[in-house]
Write a protein that holds these residues in place. Structure first.
Motif, mmCIF file in Angstrom:
data_model
loop_
_atom_site.group_PDB
_atom_site.id
_atom_site.type_symbol
_atom_site.label_atom_id
_atom_site.label_comp_id
_atom_site.label_asym_id
_atom_site.label_seq_id
_atom_site.Cartn_x
_atom_site.Cartn_y
_atom_site.Cartn_z
ATOM 1 N N LEU A 112 0.833 -1.207 0.000
ATOM 2 C CA LEU A 112 0.000 0.000 0.000
ATOM 3 C C LEU A 112 0.865 1.253 0.000
ATOM 4 O O LEU A 112 0.645 2.176 -0.793
ATOM 5 N N ASN A 113 1.852 1.291 0.896
ATOM 6 C CA ASN A 113 2.700 2.479 1.010
ATOM 7 C C ASN A 113 3.494 2.735 -0.264
ATOM 8 O O ASN A 113 3.809 3.882 -0.586
ATOM 9 N N ALA A 114 3.807 1.666 -0.988
ATOM 10 C CA ALA A 114 4.556 1.821 -2.238
ATOM 11 C C ALA A 114 3.657 2.195 -3.413
ATOM 12 O O ALA A 114 4.146 2.503 -4.501
ATOM 13 N N GLY A 115 2.332 2.179 -3.200
ATOM 14 C CA GLY A 115 1.418 2.441 -4.305
ATOM 15 C C GLY A 115 1.423 1.320 -5.327
ATOM 16 O O GLY A 115 1.250 1.555 -6.527
ATOM 17 N N ALA A 116 1.610 0.071 -4.841
ATOM 18 C CA ALA A 116 1.848 -1.049 -5.751
ATOM 19 C C ALA A 116 0.664 -1.984 -5.921
ATOM 20 O O ALA A 116 0.697 -2.858 -6.794
ATOM 21 N N ILE A 117 -0.389 -1.847 -5.118
ATOM 22 C CA ILE A 117 -1.444 -2.865 -5.114
ATOM 23 C C ILE A 117 -2.099 -3.002 -6.490
ATOM 24 O O ILE A 117 -2.242 -4.115 -7.021
ATOM 25 N N ASP A 118 -2.498 -1.909 -7.096
ATOM 26 C CA ASP A 118 -3.150 -1.998 -8.404
ATOM 27 C C ASP A 118 -2.188 -2.510 -9.468
ATOM 28 O O ASP A 118 -2.587 -3.242 -10.387
ATOM 29 N N LEU A 119 -0.922 -2.138 -9.370
ATOM 30 C CA LEU A 119 0.079 -2.611 -10.328
ATOM 31 C C LEU A 119 0.295 -4.118 -10.186
ATOM 32 O O LEU A 119 0.421 -4.831 -11.186
ATOM 33 N N ILE A 120 0.320 -4.590 -8.956
ATOM 34 C CA ILE A 120 0.471 -6.028 -8.725
ATOM 35 C C ILE A 120 -0.723 -6.775 -9.303
ATOM 36 O O ILE A 120 -0.568 -7.795 -9.985
ATOM 37 N N ARG A 138 4.454 -9.422 -6.924
ATOM 38 C CA ARG A 138 4.854 -8.633 -5.741
ATOM 39 C C ARG A 138 6.363 -8.467 -5.697
ATOM 40 O O ARG A 138 6.883 -7.384 -5.385
ATOM 41 N N LYS A 139 7.062 -9.547 -5.998
ATOM 42 C CA LYS A 139 8.533 -9.515 -5.928
ATOM 43 C C LYS A 139 9.109 -8.416 -6.813
ATOM 44 O O LYS A 139 9.982 -7.646 -6.375
ATOM 45 N N TRP A 140 8.654 -8.319 -8.065
ATOM 46 C CA TRP A 140 9.251 -7.340 -8.979
ATOM 47 C C TRP A 140 8.825 -5.914 -8.655
ATOM 48 O O TRP A 140 9.650 -4.991 -8.670
ATOM 49 N N TRP A 141 7.538 -5.714 -8.328
ATOM 50 C CA TRP A 141 7.100 -4.347 -8.053
ATOM 51 C C TRP A 141 7.633 -3.820 -6.723
ATOM 52 O O TRP A 141 7.966 -2.632 -6.610
ATOM 53 N N LEU A 142 7.751 -4.667 -5.728
ATOM 54 C CA LEU A 142 8.205 -4.218 -4.410
ATOM 55 C C LEU A 142 9.707 -4.335 -4.243
ATOM 56 O O LEU A 142 10.247 -3.884 -3.238
ATOM 57 N N GLY A 143 10.360 -4.952 -5.224
ATOM 58 C CA GLY A 143 11.809 -5.095 -5.166
ATOM 59 C C GLY A 143 12.510 -4.164 -6.132
ATOM 60 O O GLY A 143 12.714 -2.973 -5.869
ATOM 61 N N GLU A 144 12.846 -4.690 -7.297
ATOM 62 C CA GLU A 144 13.626 -3.935 -8.278
ATOM 63 C C GLU A 144 12.939 -2.640 -8.700
ATOM 64 O O GLU A 144 13.569 -1.580 -8.781
ATOM 65 N N LEU A 145 11.640 -2.701 -8.953
ATOM 66 C CA LEU A 145 10.951 -1.506 -9.453
ATOM 67 C C LEU A 145 10.741 -0.466 -8.363
ATOM 68 O O LEU A 145 10.824 0.738 -8.622
ATOM 69 N N ALA A 146 10.484 -0.901 -7.133
ATOM 70 C CA ALA A 146 10.381 0.057 -6.024
ATOM 71 C C ALA A 146 11.719 0.761 -5.810
ATOM 72 O O ALA A 146 11.762 1.966 -5.528
ATOM 73 N N ARG A 147 12.804 0.008 -5.961
ATOM 74 C CA ARG A 147 14.130 0.617 -5.827
ATOM 75 C C ARG A 147 14.342 1.688 -6.888
ATOM 76 O O ARG A 147 14.828 2.791 -6.593
ATOM 77 N N ARG A 148 13.933 1.392 -8.125
ATOM 78 C CA ARG A 148 14.114 2.367 -9.192
ATOM 79 C C ARG A 148 13.245 3.601 -8.984
ATOM 80 O O ARG A 148 13.672 4.729 -9.252
#
Length: 503
Positions: A345-353, A367-377
């Motif tokens: 939620l805090n990353a704004g990733a739920i809809d993207l996931i 979840r792994k890609w959006w909350l890992g590599e892409l969140a880092r970018r």
């Protein structure tokens, strides 16, 4: 008062109880303005989306935007509010250059929605209920640009430019009742409330609620009561705070500032204040008017709004699954913890996931890609996750290439890097960069032979049954193939060449 004069936060909370009131303005995503047919599209040249009505010219008459009213009712229902059977607009009179009529068409004592609540979840899972006083319809002001000076504000500017394209855009103002009992968690409650409200507005589809674009902004009202007191203290109002982090910082700063003033025997001035992103401080704006100073009176040019009960119930039946309930369902379906769901939620990733899952990726990989590599970018680039130039479908394709054994995780990260750099679709990046996994036995044979020849002692260990030693040889092959070998197949071939069969 400067930052160094502040009372430490814990010390302030030992003597005082904070009371907050949050006023959130949301720009509705209608195609036309609240009281005229001018476009609300962003990016137009200044003062090109105006007409006699939104410029307040004599003789012009307003007409209420029906979609704006519908959106207001949807918001009110989602906030568990009562919907008025009859309400009307009022004129809020004041002069400011960005208000061309010298009054704002708003609602005063007869809002369209009132007496609701929103439950918000804090970081440790505690649920805090924020009661809603009202949600009312109004129009936005124009935009002032102050030219010259050091701060970009009117003080010290050489001149100001006015753009009335925004004047008249539909707004919903959502006002909480006084928020008491949060104690030291008051700033966290403020942030959680605005975050949950933003998710709700987006779920309803009535606004994108982009705080960074001014589509949603929060006024943070705060006062302190001495421990044991029952009467609220004098409040300050920090205006137009435009990020979740800033809402929390503004509330925290004002707690410390109020405490410092009160401890010195001073008096809190009821005023508006400006928030400064660079250091998290606030500075004085202007003395805050009371309601009577605005000389509210009913808008004579607009008929009252009287939504039928049948229409209200029809809209209630069309409400989507609300964000908190949706998160609870997804948390159960995905089999993750509450902490992991809050991270998404805090990353704004739920809809993207969810969109990535819909495109074919397993939930854990999405979840792994959006909350890992892409969140880092997104953190590195200072942009929202959704603003990265990569789509859920592209992320799903990267996940599929890994699942098919055509990419390793390391290579997949390079593919994502290529997509973000504008090098094309994932398969095009794989081809263009030559990133496909090397799994052909003949192609791997030479690298394995070289590794065995370079480390005969490791080969002897493997022959003697120390199979874990194969990791050193696999690493050498991976290095020789620039990380493009299929590590599992490399290990199998090493054992074959050495004539051993691991148990």
């Amino acid at each position: 008062m400067s930052v160094i004069d502040l009372v430490p936060y814990e010390e302030a909370l030992a003597s005082y109880d904070p009371v907050m009131g949050l006023e959130v303005h949301v720009e509705l995503g209608t195609k036309t303005k609240m009281f005229c047919g001018c476009s609300t599209a962003l990016g137009a040249e200044p003062n090109t989306q105006t007409c006699p009505t939104c410029l307040g010219l004599p003789g012009s008459l307003p007409v209420v935007n029906a979609i704006g009213v519908e959106s207001a009712i949807r918001i009110g229902l989602a906030l568990n509010c009562e919907i008025a059977e009859w309400c009307r607009f009022a004129r809020k009179n004041y002069f400011y250059p960005d208000m061309p009529k010298n009054f704002q068409t708003s609602q005063y004592d007869e809002p369209i929605a009132f007496n609701g609540y929103l439950d918000v979840e804090l970081e440790d899972g505690e649920v805090f209920r924020v009661e809603i006083e009202r949600a009312h319809m109004e129009e936005d002001t124009g935009k002032s640009s102050h030219i010259g000076g050091a701060t970009g504000r009117i003080h010290g500017a050489e001149y100001s430019l006015l753009d009335y394209n925004r004047a008249g855009i539909p707004l919903i103002e959502i006002v909480t009742k006084p928020i008491e009992g949060a104690g030291e968690r008051a700033p966290e409650v403020a942030r959680a409330y605005v975050a949950e409200l933003r998710e709700l507005i987006r779920a309803l589809g009535v606004s994108e609620a982009r705080m960074d674009m001014g589509q949603m902004r929060c006024d943070v009202n705060l006062s302190l009561m001495p421990k044991g007191a029952t009467r609220f203290g004098t409040r300050s109002e920090t205006k137009n705070v435009n990020s979740l982090r800033s809402v929390e910082r503004a509330a925290r700063f004002e707690v410390q500032r109020h405490a410092a003033v009160l401890n010195e025997g001073g008096t809190i001035v009821q005023e508006t204040r400006h928030f400064h992103e660079d250091n998290g401080s606030t500075t004085s704006g202007r003395i805050k008017e009371e309601a009577e100073d605005y000389r509210y009176f009913p808008e004579p040019d607009l008929v009252p709004v009287a939504p039928s009960r049948e229409w209200v119930e029809e809209l209630r039946g069309e409400l989507p699954e609300l964000p908190r309930l949706r998160r609870q369902r997804l948390q159960s379906e995905w089999g993750i913890s509450a902490v992991e769901m809050r991270s998404a939620l805090n990353a704004g990733a739920i809809d993207l996931i969810l969109a990535t899952i819909d495109a074919g990726a397993p939930a854990d990989q999405a979840r792994k890609w959006w909350l890992g590599e892409l969140a880092r970018r997104s953190n590195e680039d200072g942009v929202e996750l959704a603003e990265l130039p990569i789509t859920p479908a592209q992320v799903a394709r990267v996940s599929a290439l890994v699942a098919e054994g055509k990419l390793t995780d390391k290579l997949a990260r390079q593919v994502i890097e290529g997509v973000l750099a504008g090098e094309g679709e994932p398969d095009e990046v794989v081809a263009g960069r030559g990133l496909a996994v090397v799994s052909d036995d003949s192609a791997l044979g030479d690298a394995i032979d070289a590794a065995l020849a370079a480390q005969p002692d490791v080969a002897d260990k493997i022959r003697s049954g120390k199979f874990a030693a194969a990791g050193a040889l696999v690493g050498a092959v991976m290095k020789a193939t620039r990380g493009q070998a299929d590590a599992a197949r490399v290990k199998e071939l090493i054992f074959e060449k050495l004539g051993v069969t691991p148990e």
